[in-house]
Write an enzyme that holds these catalytic residues in place. Structure first.
Site, PDB file in Angstrom:
ATOM      1  N   ASN A 203      50.250  66.792 -30.821  1.00 57.61           N
ATOM      2  CA  ASN A 203      49.758  68.071 -30.306  1.00 57.61           C
ATOM      3  C   ASN A 203      50.921  68.826 -29.690  1.00 57.61           C
ATOM      4  O   ASN A 203      51.632  68.291 -28.838  1.00 57.61           O
ATOM      5  CB  ASN A 203      48.679  67.859 -29.244  1.00 57.61           C
ATOM      6  N   GLU A 204      51.141  70.038 -30.151  1.00 59.82           N
ATOM      7  CA  GLU A 204      52.150  70.937 -29.571  1.00 59.82           C
ATOM      8  C   GLU A 204      53.496  70.230 -29.371  1.00 59.82           C
ATOM      9  O   GLU A 204      54.128  70.315 -28.327  1.00 59.82           O
ATOM     10  CB  GLU A 204      51.639  71.510 -28.249  1.00 59.82           C
TER      11      GLU A 204
END
Length: 888
Positions: free
Chosen positions: A625-626
């Protein structure tokens, strides 16, 4: 490509304030469907839109519109997962070892005399200093001794302010070392002092900050560690602050301090280096102690921190929030204890023990739980109770379970359960609230021995009762055991999402390895799920909403699962070394087998044992994630590649989503996140028109209009229309933009860590935001081919699609202006004489839907007559319109 945008983590922490736009960063590749831009000024003549429905272009991605779930804002626990009791298994780390009243809060040995322990099993959670205690200060000194048992990023020594925009704090760790900061404009505009080294654990350290004019100085153990000569802000700049905390942050997801604190002092002048040195050897140093406020914590016990400065600025010591509280009526006494010596099983390693001092006629002794902000009392509703219990030998009293008003004055329903013995057993009961009751969100659940009426079964002094997994459920969707909240599922179904991304987000990563989302801990019976601290958003998750429940939700929605897998990076910046990554890669492989494997496979058999023998559809897997926030470069260097190689070898057809642009391996799909203003989204409506088509497909996995919505749980129309303008670009470019999802999804009204959100609710009611209706209007009015549209001039945002099977054409028109725009819509091909119109509009675009006005702005429907494929239509001010035309 590097088109990562702004993440929620960046917005909240200020690590990134800009955005890299793919439309400008990438080589241009013109779309053949666009013969003009999607915006400009209508002038005085009608704006002519020509919809070439007879010559459709590329296909619309069938998975274009989706939803994204993250455990934030009590979206799962306290939300769509309708368990009504908080901390049902007593596994929340904040559960006290013993229960205290405020006047019993103890003191512990300090550097000089006594001190106050905050966290770490202490009943004391933080100290609240008086309003405006620093409001008159320009020059100042704040100093304290701290002895941390644990250090998590953003733990505050103090934080004085009035919310998330105006504050002054000192943290034990801003990632690694202590920091002092002050701002009037949130975290992007802080004036700071930074220490260089991390603090030791279980060791007393003296921290001090001084300000003289514009020169700020940070001291650790009497030594200067940082100086800033450009400090233009001071405490008086903040005005009269009302949230003046010791041991707590202004921002609720931040962890509470876990440390002993001693000699907390505030001065109205900057101490010299020599005077700071003197504080190392005596409590008040050479100056006699803080002359604004001085908490020595030398009281014997209690919830008052006495001010030794002579100014009367006493502080209030707040108890650790207790999900379970004692109930003792009729003069009885009973002592609750968190018992680690009597586990239910290897997952639930402690239980609540209630030691009785006898329960006679006319008495009641038990425990109460207020749930998530109050247990809802719904007339005519049946609630399902279950719990595990055991007792000492000779205990033969029935346990009474009851729903009551929060003060216990009104009983709505009760039932008795018998047969508690010396070994653990599971017990069940039903509670039916009469239809004559008054609906309330302020109830509580009580379990215990109640001898106040009816047959009396006394309990002898010295008897003990143990409890575990005490659960209270309302009716669930499709009446499933461990099911979901029906109204929230139905609101989701109304959106017709084609993909559901879960479980996050920052929630997936966790602040630490131990607090990441570990899917293997979220399957099986709920009494074998230990739960975990949601360090990303600051509360405990019991993981009753686990992998299987998510998958069943995708099945109910008819959506393809998009599952995030933990990929070796945590929010505190910890990166798993390449040599240590293999177990987590194996977890990802096992997850796919759990989702799709046959019942004779290891994890397919586990899925079947969990109640779902049929495999689920093949998911998309999102690797991390990110990960563009990982400054180490490990995602490019080895993390993405390790997952890609293993997953593609085992499942060649699986679609993998990258969360940062990489070149080490191919990207099937790239996830982009945008949290911006209405005007930004309007401008970005064309960002994909000339986007490079030679790269991966795009998943706009998180986006929302956030500017000016910080205090609005479900936002306002203006931002929603900006999102709608942006979505016209997603739809026109759905050969490239494969999937999209607004974020966040849910908001427990009044208890959010992030605003705005798509769907709001309390314990009883729920509603859609204006952005919810935008999402619903787009997703429920879309064909399978994009239709070219040209405009005579600019003034609106638009897109069009056609359903190849029915010939029905859908045109979306966004008018974000405060004036109506007259248009003429001309359709090619065979067109009927009547168009169906659906409009979301309001004269004031600063208004949104709220819990008290859930239907303030909702879509309206009407019909429009035309001839020869031509329709005259006036797009209202501040509106989204869907025009649907069927062939004749």
């Amino acid at each position: 490509m590097n088109d990562n945008g702004v993440s929620r983590r960046n917005v909240l922490r200020g690590t990134t304030l800009g955005i890299i736009l793919g439309a400008t960063a990438l080589p241009e590749a013109a779309s053949p469907l666009l013969t003009g831009t999607a915006w400009a000024d209508s002038g005085t003549s009608p704006l002519a839109l020509s919809i070439d429905s007879a010559n459709p272009g590329h296909a619309v991605s069938p998975q274009l519109y989706g939803a994204f779930f993250e455990e934030i804002n009590y979206a799962g626990v306290g939300g769509i997962y309708p368990e009504l009791l908080r901390n049902r298994a007593f596994m929340d780390p904040a559960t006290p070892l013993e229960w205290y009243t405020p006047d019993e809060i103890p003191r512990v040995p300090g550097v000089f005399g006594s001190a106050l322990q905050l966290g770490g099993g202490s009943p004391a959670q933080y100290v609240l200093a008086p309003d405006g205690v620093v409001s008159s200060l320009t020059d100042f000194t704040i100093a304290a001794w701290v002895n941390p048992a644990e250090i998590e990023t953003w733990m505050r020594v103090f934080d004085f302010g009035d919310g998330e925009n105006v504050y002054m704090f000192m943290t034990l760790s801003a990632g690694s070392a202590p920091r002092f900061a002050i701002t009037l404009e949130s975290n992007g505009n802080e004036q700071r002092l930074n220490a260089t080294d991390a603090l030791p654990l279980n060791t007393w350290t003296h921290l001090a900050v001084t300000l003289s004019g514009t020169t700020g100085t940070f001291y650790v153990n009497g030594e200067v560690v940082d100086t800033n000569t450009s400090m233009t802000l001071n405490p008086s700049s903040m005005g009269s602050t009302t949230q003046n905390y010791i041991g707590r942050s202004q921002w609720s997801p931040d962890p509470y301090l876990d440390a002993i604190v001693d000699e907390f002092q505030i001065y109205d002048y900057a101490l010299t280096a020599a005077q700071i040195q003197a504080l190392q050897t005596s409590a008040g140093g050479s100056t006699g102690g803080g002359n604004v406020l001085w908490y020595r914590f030398d009281e014997a016990k209690g919830d008052v921190a006495e001010d030794s400065s002579g100014n009367g600025n006493n502080g209030i010591i707040e108890l650790t929030a207790e999900d379970w509280t004692e109930v003792t009526d009729g003069g009885v006494t009973a002592t609750p204890v968190l018992d680690t010596s009597v586990p239910l099983n290897s997952a639930l390693t402690r239980s609540l023990r209630l030691d009785f001092d006898g329960v006679a006629a006319g008495q009641r002794a038990g425990m109460a739980n207020d749930g998530y902000f109050g247990v809802p009392i719904v007339p005519g509703q049946t609630y399902h109770v279950s719990f595990f219990a055991k007792a000492t030998s000779g205990f033969d009293a029935p346990l009474t379970v009851a729903l009551e008003s929060s003060d216990g004055s009104t009983s709505y329903a009760s039932a008795q359960v018998r047969g508690i013995r010396g070994e653990w057993g599971q017990f069940r009961a039903e509670l039916r609230v009469p239809r004559s009751a008054t609906e309330s969100t302020d109830g509580r659940f009580v379990i215990g021995v109640d001898n106040r009426s009816g047959h009396v079964t006394t309990v002898a002094a010295g008897a003990s009762l143990w409890l575990q997994v005490v659960s209270l459920f309302p009716p669930t969707y499709r009446n499933r055991l461990n099911g979901l909240r029906p109204d929230l599922v139905e609101l989701l179904q109304g959106m017709r999402p084609k993909v559901l991304r879960f479980p996050g987000g920052n929630y997936l990563e966790g602040d630490t390895l131990a607090t990441r989302w570990d899917w293997k801990q979220t399957i099986g019976p709920v009494w074998e799920r230990p739960g975990h601290q949601n360090t990303a958003w600051g509360y405990f998750s019991d993981d009753g909403l686990g992998l299987l429940e998510f998958l069943q939700l995708t099945e109910d929605l008819g959506a393809t699962p998009v599952i995030g897998v933990w990929a070796g990076y945590t929010l505190d910046g910890t990166v798993t070394a390449a040599a240590d990554l293999a177990p987590y890669v194996q977890d990802a492989l096992d997850l796919v087998e759990y989702v799709t494997g046959p019942i004779n496979s290891t994890w397919g058999a586990q899925r079947a044992a969990d109640g779902h023998p049929e495999p689920f559809p093949a998911p998309y897997l999102e690797i991390g994630n990110e990960d563009f926030l990982d400054g180490s470069g490990s995602y490019e260097a080895y993390r993405y590649a390790a997952f890609y190689d293993a997953l593609k070898a085992a499942y060649p057809d699986i679609q993998l989503i990258a969360t940062a642009s990489v070149t080490s391996r191919p990207m099937d799909v790239l996830d982009l996140h945008y949290y911006e203003s209405e005007s930004w989204f309007e401008t970005a409506s064309t960002m994909f028109d000339s986007y490079d088509r030679s790269g991966p497909l795009i998943f706009v996995g998180e986006y929302a209009g956030t500017v000016n919505a910080g205090s609005l749980p479900t936002g306002f129309l203006g931002n929603s229309l900006g999102e709608a303008a942006f979505m016209t670009g997603l739809e026109r470019n759905s050969d490239l933009v494969h999937m999209s999802s607004y974020a966040p999804l849910f908001a427990n009204y009044g208890h959010t860590q992030w605003n705005p959100n798509l769907i709001g609710y309390d314990q009883v009611e729920s509603y859609g935001s204006t952005s919810y209706y935008v999402q619903r209007m787009f997703a429920t009015n879309v064909g399978d081919k994009v239709v070219p549209v040209t405009a005579s001039t600019t003034g609106l945002y638009y897109s069009a699609t056609v359903d190849s099977r029915t010939g029905r054409v859908y045109v979306k028109i966004v008018n974000p202006n405060d004036a109506a725009v007259t248009t003429q819509l001309t359709f090619s091909g065979k067109t009927g004489r009547t168009a169906l119109i659906e409009v979301l509009a309001n004269a004031d675009d600063t208004v949104g839907n709220t819990l008290t006005s859930p239907d303030a702005i909702t879509p309206t429907r009407s019909a429009l007559s035309g001839t020869g494929g031509v329709f005259a239509y006036t797009a209202p001010a501040n509106s989204l319109t869907v025009v649907t035309v069927s062939p004749r």
